[in-house]
Every structure is written in structure tokens, then in C-alpha cells.
Design a protein around this motif. Structure first.
Motif, PDB file in Angstrom:
ATOM      1  N   THR A 156       0.839  -1.196   0.000  1.00  0.00           N
ATOM      2  CA  THR A 156       0.000   0.000   0.000  1.00  0.00           C
ATOM      3  C   THR A 156       0.875   1.247   0.000  1.00  0.00           C
ATOM      4  O   THR A 156       2.058   1.200   0.331  1.00  0.00           O
ATOM      5  N   ASP A 157       0.254   2.393  -0.359  1.00  0.00           N
ATOM      6  CA  ASP A 157       0.955   3.659  -0.222  1.00  0.00           C
ATOM      7  C   ASP A 157       0.620   4.276   1.131  1.00  0.00           C
ATOM      8  O   ASP A 157      -0.025   3.641   1.974  1.00  0.00           O
ATOM      9  N   THR A 158       1.033   5.500   1.364  1.00  0.00           N
ATOM     10  CA  THR A 158       0.850   6.112   2.682  1.00  0.00           C
ATOM     11  C   THR A 158      -0.597   6.501   2.958  1.00  0.00           C
ATOM     12  O   THR A 158      -0.914   6.889   4.093  1.00  0.00           O
ATOM     13  N   ASP A 159      -1.463   6.393   1.967  1.00  0.00           N
ATOM     14  CA  ASP A 159      -2.892   6.607   2.183  1.00  0.00           C
ATOM     15  C   ASP A 159      -3.664   5.291   2.223  1.00  0.00           C
ATOM     16  O   ASP A 159      -4.894   5.287   2.124  1.00  0.00           O
ATOM     17  N   GLY A 160      -2.939   4.179   2.383  1.00  0.00           N
ATOM     18  CA  GLY A 160      -3.595   2.891   2.467  1.00  0.00           C
ATOM     19  C   GLY A 160      -4.112   2.366   1.152  1.00  0.00           C
ATOM     20  O   GLY A 160      -4.825   1.357   1.118  1.00  0.00           O
ATOM     21  N   ARG A 161      -3.769   3.024   0.028  1.00  0.00           N
ATOM     22  CA  ARG A 161      -4.232   2.539  -1.272  1.00  0.00           C
ATOM     23  C   ARG A 161      -3.436   1.312  -1.677  1.00  0.00           C
ATOM     24  O   ARG A 161      -2.205   1.312  -1.624  1.00  0.00           O
ATOM     25  N   VAL A 162      -4.105   0.272  -2.095  1.00  0.00           N
ATOM     26  CA  VAL A 162      -3.440  -0.953  -2.529  1.00  0.00           C
ATOM     27  C   VAL A 162      -2.757  -0.705  -3.865  1.00  0.00           C
ATOM     28  O   VAL A 162      -3.332  -0.094  -4.768  1.00  0.00           O
ATOM     29  N   LEU A 163      -1.514  -1.181  -3.993  1.00  0.00           N
ATOM     30  CA  LEU A 163      -0.708  -0.968  -5.188  1.00  0.00           C
ATOM     31  C   LEU A 163      -0.629  -2.231  -6.032  1.00  0.00           C
ATOM     32  O   LEU A 163      -0.674  -3.349  -5.510  1.00  0.00           O
ATOM     33  N   ASN A 164      -0.473  -2.039  -7.356  1.00  0.00           N
ATOM     34  CA  ASN A 164      -0.227  -3.182  -8.228  1.00  0.00           C
ATOM     35  C   ASN A 164       1.275  -3.384  -8.382  1.00  0.00           C
ATOM     36  O   ASN A 164       2.086  -2.705  -7.731  1.00  0.00           O
ATOM     37  N   ALA A 165       1.675  -4.315  -9.248  1.00  0.00           N
ATOM     38  CA  ALA A 165       3.091  -4.663  -9.379  1.00  0.00           C
ATOM     39  C   ALA A 165       3.929  -3.493  -9.865  1.00  0.00           C
ATOM     40  O   ALA A 165       5.140  -3.432  -9.626  1.00  0.00           O
ATOM     41  N   GLU A 166       3.316  -2.532 -10.551  1.00  0.00           N
ATOM     42  CA  GLU A 166       4.023  -1.352 -11.047  1.00  0.00           C
ATOM     43  C   GLU A 166       4.041  -0.222 -10.023  1.00  0.00           C
ATOM     44  O   GLU A 166       4.556   0.868 -10.304  1.00  0.00           O
ATOM     45  N   GLY A 167       3.453  -0.453  -8.860  1.00  0.00           N
ATOM     46  CA  GLY A 167       3.410   0.581  -7.843  1.00  0.00           C
ATOM     47  C   GLY A 167       2.312   1.592  -8.050  1.00  0.00           C
ATOM     48  O   GLY A 167       2.307   2.661  -7.420  1.00  0.00           O
ATOM     49  N   VAL A 168       1.340   1.273  -8.894  1.00  0.00           N
ATOM     50  CA  VAL A 168       0.225   2.169  -9.189  1.00  0.00           C
ATOM     51  C   VAL A 168      -0.979   1.746  -8.343  1.00  0.00           C
ATOM     52  O   VAL A 168      -1.287   0.544  -8.259  1.00  0.00           O
ATOM     53  N   PRO A 169      -1.667   2.700  -7.702  1.00  0.00           N
ATOM     54  CA  PRO A 169      -2.829   2.333  -6.886  1.00  0.00           C
ATOM     55  C   PRO A 169      -3.936   1.659  -7.700  1.00  0.00           C
ATOM     56  O   PRO A 169      -4.206   2.039  -8.840  1.00  0.00           O
ATOM     57  N   VAL A 170      -4.556   0.644  -7.091  1.00  0.00           N
ATOM     58  CA  VAL A 170      -5.737   0.007  -7.662  1.00  0.00           C
ATOM     59  C   VAL A 170      -6.932   0.867  -7.238  1.00  0.00           C
ATOM     60  O   VAL A 170      -7.248   0.924  -6.047  1.00  0.00           O
ATOM     61  N   PRO A 171      -7.596   1.557  -8.164  1.00  0.00           N
ATOM     62  CA  PRO A 171      -8.667   2.487  -7.777  1.00  0.00           C
ATOM     63  C   PRO A 171      -9.755   1.813  -6.949  1.00  0.00           C
ATOM     64  O   PRO A 171     -10.201   0.702  -7.263  1.00  0.00           O
ATOM     65  N   GLY A 172     -10.149   2.470  -5.864  1.00  0.00           N
ATOM     66  CA  GLY A 172     -11.243   1.987  -5.027  1.00  0.00           C
ATOM     67  C   GLY A 172     -10.863   0.949  -3.998  1.00  0.00           C
ATOM     68  O   GLY A 172     -11.720   0.513  -3.225  1.00  0.00           O
ATOM     69  N   LEU A 173      -9.573   0.549  -3.925  1.00  0.00           N
ATOM     70  CA  LEU A 173      -9.169  -0.535  -3.026  1.00  0.00           C
ATOM     71  C   LEU A 173      -8.110  -0.052  -2.038  1.00  0.00           C
ATOM     72  O   LEU A 173      -7.100   0.542  -2.426  1.00  0.00           O
ATOM     73  N   TYR A 174      -8.339  -0.350  -0.763  1.00  0.00           N
ATOM     74  CA  TYR A 174      -7.473   0.086   0.326  1.00  0.00           C
ATOM     75  C   TYR A 174      -7.222  -1.095   1.269  1.00  0.00           C
ATOM     76  O   TYR A 174      -8.006  -2.053   1.287  1.00  0.00           O
ATOM     77  N   ALA A 175      -6.153  -1.001   2.058  1.00  0.00           N
ATOM     78  CA  ALA A 175      -5.864  -2.068   3.027  1.00  0.00           C
ATOM     79  C   ALA A 175      -5.119  -1.490   4.219  1.00  0.00           C
ATOM     80  O   ALA A 175      -4.412  -0.480   4.104  1.00  0.00           O
ATOM     81  N   SER A 176      -5.282  -2.134   5.372  1.00  0.00           N
ATOM     82  CA  SER A 176      -4.531  -1.760   6.570  1.00  0.00           C
ATOM     83  C   SER A 176      -4.365  -2.979   7.462  1.00  0.00           C
ATOM     84  O   SER A 176      -4.944  -4.039   7.216  1.00  0.00           O
ATOM     85  N   GLY A 177      -3.588  -2.796   8.541  1.00  0.00           N
ATOM     86  CA  GLY A 177      -3.381  -3.888   9.482  1.00  0.00           C
ATOM     87  C   GLY A 177      -2.657  -5.043   8.829  1.00  0.00           C
ATOM     88  O   GLY A 177      -1.869  -4.872   7.895  1.00  0.00           O
ATOM     89  N   ASN A 178      -2.912  -6.249   9.296  1.00  0.00           N
ATOM     90  CA  ASN A 178      -2.195  -7.413   8.814  1.00  0.00           C
ATOM     91  C   ASN A 178      -2.634  -7.887   7.439  1.00  0.00           C
ATOM     92  O   ASN A 178      -2.060  -8.834   6.910  1.00  0.00           O
ATOM     93  N   SER A 179      -3.621  -7.226   6.843  1.00  0.00           N
ATOM     94  CA  SER A 179      -3.926  -7.485   5.436  1.00  0.00           C
ATOM     95  C   SER A 179      -2.933  -6.768   4.529  1.00  0.00           C
ATOM     96  O   SER A 179      -2.895  -7.028   3.328  1.00  0.00           O
ATOM     97  N   SER A 180      -2.156  -5.853   5.103  1.00  0.00           N
ATOM     98  CA  SER A 180      -1.162  -5.094   4.345  1.00  0.00           C
ATOM     99  C   SER A 180       0.233  -5.414   4.857  1.00  0.00           C
ATOM    100  O   SER A 180       0.405  -5.982   5.936  1.00  0.00           O
ATOM    101  N   ALA A 181       1.238  -5.037   4.074  1.00  0.00           N
ATOM    102  CA  ALA A 181       2.628  -5.245   4.466  1.00  0.00           C
ATOM    103  C   ALA A 181       3.059  -4.136   5.417  1.00  0.00           C
ATOM    104  O   ALA A 181       2.947  -2.960   5.087  1.00  0.00           O
ATOM    105  N   SER A 182       3.546  -4.494   6.588  1.00  0.00           N
ATOM    106  CA  SER A 182       3.922  -3.515   7.596  1.00  0.00           C
ATOM    107  C   SER A 182       5.197  -2.772   7.210  1.00  0.00           C
ATOM    108  O   SER A 182       6.168  -3.383   6.750  1.00  0.00           O
ATOM    109  N   PHE A 183       5.222  -1.466   7.426  1.00  0.00           N
ATOM    110  CA  PHE A 183       6.425  -0.692   7.118  1.00  0.00           C
ATOM    111  C   PHE A 183       7.548  -0.957   8.111  1.00  0.00           C
ATOM    112  O   PHE A 183       8.692  -0.551   7.883  1.00  0.00           O
ATOM    113  N   THR A 184       7.262  -1.656   9.231  1.00  0.00           N
ATOM    114  CA  THR A 184       8.311  -1.940  10.214  1.00  0.00           C
ATOM    115  C   THR A 184       9.159  -3.146   9.844  1.00  0.00           C
ATOM    116  O   THR A 184      10.132  -3.459  10.552  1.00  0.00           O
TER     117      THR A 184
END
Length: 513
Positions: free
Chosen positions: A455-483
């Protein structure tokens, strides 16, 4: 992937998949902003692993720490995170730190949500660390205040695994208080609906945008459209043996602390089917687990006695390490799982905190604990080299007498000392010399996976090219942690989940405002 649907069963503004702390915080932010919001939870109960947790929340520099005199600040937290993580993912670190106080102020603006600071050390000896910690917890939630909604909240892990609900005479505390308070606030907006037993299985894409979900219920498939966006906050994949094996994740689906039937990675799979990219899939929030008679594991932390040995009968780490670090030591080499916690009668029971609590008689009857009058007898019953185990315990006892752990430095760190109760020169080193002796089987458990959708810093889910997938967001353990491979302090999984869920919802609002 579903490219379109001819009809929808329901229209809302925001769909939130999952009901842990991050999911519920995001849902509350959406509903409080006037958006029609539905929370979809696969299992019959709300809260997931968050409900089992102690509900520590790592959100630095907030009004809670200031109000309670914790000595915290955004700047000290920045110093600490930079010392641990370096400059990798620095944009996520900065956004997290900037947003954390805003999230806390928003949550506490609802009278249903109340927090207090609770001492608990940060996990690494690094600049910016607070020895008494900066995390906070929810205040106890009286049963009469939440009323019938309490039945929706997942009960404590011991009662849940036994098929029991909440004790009707007990208030909701820790994770249950957190989920209960967020649920009260969410439903109180008048814009929020919760659906349990509703498992998101697919994402609907129309003209390149995620516009809704398909979900399975007892009554069949339902299709719900989201005008603003879909937030995936449904946990990780720790309960799926196949995904664990595919990504080389240590441990076992049987030993995770995630509730049965949860966190099988369904939301992550649904997102990859529409082109989402993954990250950090080999990472987890680790902990030692006490093997339990029913084949599960109990979360172990706060060691105040005993020592842990591997298959060779030797120690391999400072047993008082923060649980994620101890878990990583267990995963580093073959022969360390299962390990054994060796202790004696002076402990009066297990010399550690176990969630759920350990009942000695049950463990001894099941063979998950072994008792013996001598160390050689204990070693024989465990299948360990008797000479090695005896020498290990004798060496440990000599360290306790001197007050210095020459092998692993136990008792030298503030975290070690936080739980110490010993009376000798080093309270973290308590001799093991009063028979009978005990050995408890210790496995590699986890509090969840921490790899998932990029995801990006707004929780937008990214594709393989790093482009947000419109309308799709993720947080928590469904996303990759920045830590990444670090677990900086108690409650950072919940804290980061809340921040990026909150930011995701704010982005939904801004995008179509």
C-alpha cells in the motif's frame, strides 16, 4: 475477479472487510464522516486477534501520553524508529507519526472511546526509547454500558476456545474493551452496520475500479456496492497452512493466536486476483507459545523465572527478550522448536504470563508439562542429553548467584527488569534448584502475519508497477507492515492498523469530495 454484476443486493459508501482494531477505527472514521458504512466479518464474532490482545496501542505524541505524563513526544518516537528502521520506508514513518495524534484525538472525541497510558517498555534499547513505554490501553468497559452489543464481541481466548461467551458478571477489558468501545461509537453514528458470518470472497471491478464485493453468507452470495471504496482489514494468513508454506513462514497454523476460522488470507487472495502486489510475506509478529493440551498454543511473555533449552539441552537466548525477538531466536536454527521451559517448585506454577492461563494439572495430565525429582530424570523423560541439561542449569544457577548472565545478558535491559521478581543481585536471574523440576513444551507461535498487500501512505493498494488500484485500500495485517522485521513496541500492530485505516477513509472522502 468479477468484472461486473448485473445487480447489487445493497449500496453503501464504504465496505470494511474485517473487524479488528484497525478495521473498526476505519469504519468509525467513515461513519462519523457521514458515510454509509458496513463492516463485514467472516466469523460469528467481532474483534479477531485484537479482541484476544492486551490492547496496547502504540500511537506516539498523543493527548493520552501528554495527559498522563508519560514523557512521550513525536520527536522521541521519530528518533527511536529511525534508530531501528533506518531510512527505509521513511515516508511511511513520517506519515504515521504525523497522523497518530490526530487519530487519537478523533477517537477520543466520541464519548464511547476512552484511553489511559499504561507502563510497558519499548522493545529495543535504542535512542528515543522510553523505558516505561509510550503505549496506552482502553479503559475498562462496564457490561451495562455496552449492553446487548457485548454478545457480538469475541470473548477472552480461554472462554472462546471452550465455546463460551463473556462472563455476564465481568466488564469488558483489554482487547474486548477496545473492540466494544469502537463498536459502541460506530453504531452510535447512525451510519454504521455490522454483518457477522459474511466472508468477502471476491472483489468486483468495473471500468478498472473496485466498486464492491461478493461475500458468502449462510443465506448464499451477496453483492454489495461501495460508492467510495473497499477497505481490506481482515487480518493476515496465519491460519492458512498452504500460504505459510508457500511463503516460508516459520511456525504453524495450529500454533498461531488467531481465532479458529479466521485469518486465512481470503482478503489478500481476493486483492491479488485484481492485480494487487504483495510484500514481506515471510514476516510475522512472533512470540513463544506454550503448547496446550488441546493442540493449540498460549501466548508466553513476561518471564520471571526458569530457563529455556533446545533439543541439545542448552540455552540459546535471553529468555526475557521481548516476545517477538525471542520468537525470532527460536526460528533461527533447527532443533529450537519445540523448546522447553525448565523451572522448579519455587515458582509456584509457570514463571511467566500465559494467555490463556496455564492450569498445571491439565498440562501434566496431557504431557505438555513433565515433572521429575531430578534433572537427569527430567532430561530422560524429555529425550534430552542428561549431562547437557544438568550442566546448563548449573551454569545458569551460577549466573544467578553472581548476578550476571555471561552467555545472554539476561537482566541487563529495562524490558527484562520490568517483569523481574527475583531477590538476588540480578532479579531477572532466579535459581532453578528446588525440586521437583518441571519442563513445559514451548513452540513458535505468532500474533499474526505482517506481510500482505503493498500500500501507499494513504492505504491505497498498489499493483506490481506501484500504481494504486482504484477503489481498493488495506490496513493492518492485510497489508505489508512498514516496520519490516522489527516490532518496535507494544501495540504497534494496532497503532499502525488504526493510522492507515484512518488515512484510507480520509482519502476516500477527499477523492470524491
Amino acid at each position: 475477479m468479477v468484472n461486473s454484476v448485473e445487480s447489487w443486493d445493497e449500496h453503501v459508501d464504504v465496505i470494511v472487510a474485517g473487524s479488528g482494531a484497525g478495521a473498526m477505527a476505519g469504519a468509525l472514521a467513515a461513519a462519523a464522516g457521514g458515510l454509509r458504512t458496513v463492516v463485514l466479518e467472516k466469523t460469528p464474532l467481532l474483534g479477531g486477534t485484537s479482541a484476544y490482545s492486551g490492547a496496547a496501542i502504540w500511537l506516539p505524541g498523543s493527548q493520552v501520553q501528554e495527559r498522563d505524563g508519560a514523557g512521550d513526544s513525536t520527536e522521541s518516537a521519530r528518533t527511536y524508529l529511525k534508530a531501528l528502521l533506518g531510512e527505509e520506508n521513511s515516508e511511511y514513518r513520517e506519515v504515521f507519526l504525523a497522523t497518530a495524534p490526530e487519530v487519537v484525538a478523533f477517537l477520543e472525541s466520541d464519548p464511547a472511546v476512552e484511553f489511559k497510558w499504561q507502563p510497558f517498555p519499548d522493545y529495543f534499547d535504542a535512542p528515543g526509547r522510553l523505558d516505561m513505554g509510550r503505549s496506552f490501553i482502553p479503559r475498562v468497559l462496564p457490561h451495562e454500558r455496552i449492553g446487548e452489543l457485548a454478545a457480538l464481541v469475541r470473548p477472552p481466548v480461554d472462554r472462546d476456545r471452550a465455546g463460551l461467551g463473556h462472563d455476564p458478571d465481568a466488564p469488558l477489558v483489554q482487547g474486548r474493551a477496545l473492540i466494544g468501545r469502537l463498536l459502541l461509537a460506530f453504531t452510535g453514528t447512525g451510519n454504521g452496520t455490522v454483518r457477522t458470518g459474511t466472508a468477502v470472497t471476491r472483489l468486483v471491478v468495473e471500468d478498472g475500479r473496485v466498486t464492491g464485493v461478493e461475500a458468502e453468507t449462510d443465506g448464499g452470495t451477496v453483492r454489495i456496492r461501495a460508492e467510495r471504496g473497499v477497505l481490506l482489514a481482515a487480518g493476515g494468513f496465519e491460519r492458512d497452512p498452504g500460504l505459510r508454506e508457500e511463503h516460508g513462514l516459520p511456525g504453524s497454523a495450529e500454533w498461531t493466536m488467531a481465532p479458529a476460522g479466521s485469518n486465512t488470507g481470503a482478503a489478500i487472495r481476493a486483492a491479488t486476483e485484481v492485480g494487487a502486489a504483495l510484500g514481506s510475506m515471510d514476516q510475522g509478529w512472533w512470540c513463544p507459545g506454550l503448547a496446550t493440551p488441546d493442540g493449540n498454543a498460549a501466548f508466553l511473555l513476561g518471564f520471571r523465572g526458569g530457563l529455556i533449552v533446545d533439543a541439545s539441552g542448552n540455552r540459546f537466548a535471553n529468555e526475557s527478550l521481548p516476545y517477538d525477538q525471542m520468537g525470532r531466536r527460536m526460528a533461527e536454527a533447527p532443533g529450537r522448536v519445540p523448546a522447553h521451559l525448565v523451572f522448579d517448585s519455587r515458582s509456584g506454577g509457570l514463571p511467566a504470563i500465559s494467555v490463556p492461563a496455564a492450569v498445571p494439572e491439565e498440562h501434566l495430565a496431557a504431557g505438555t508439562w513433565i515433572q521429575a525429582d531430578t534433572l537427569p530424570e527430567l532430561a530422560e523423560r524429555l529425550g534430552l542429553p542428561a549431562d547437557a541439561l544438568t550442566a546448563t542449569v548449573e551454569r545458569f544457577n551460577s549466573f544467578a548467584e553472581k548476578g550476571v548472565d555471561e552467555d545472554f545478558h539476561r537482566g541487563e535491559d529495562a524490558y527484562d527488569r520490568f517483569f523481574s521478581v527475583g531477590k538476588g543481585p540480578n532479579p531477572a536471574l532466579v535459581p532453578v534448584d528446588q525440586p521437583p523440576y518441571y519442563a513445559a513444551r514451548v513452540v513458535l507461535s505468532d500474533l499474526g502475519t505482517k506481510g500482505g498487500l503493498r500500500t501507499d501512505t494513504d492505504g491505497r493498494v498498489l499493483n506490481a508497477e506501484g500504481v494504486p488500484v482504484p477503489g481498493l485500500y488495506a490496513s493492518g495485517n492485510s497489508s505489508a507492515s512498514f516496520t519490516g522485521p522489527y516490532y518496535p513496541g507494544p501495540g504497534i500492530p494496532i497503532g499502525t492498523a488504526m493510522v492507515f485505516a484512518y488515512r484510507a477513509v480520509n482519502h476516500m472522502k477527499e477523492e470524491q469530495s
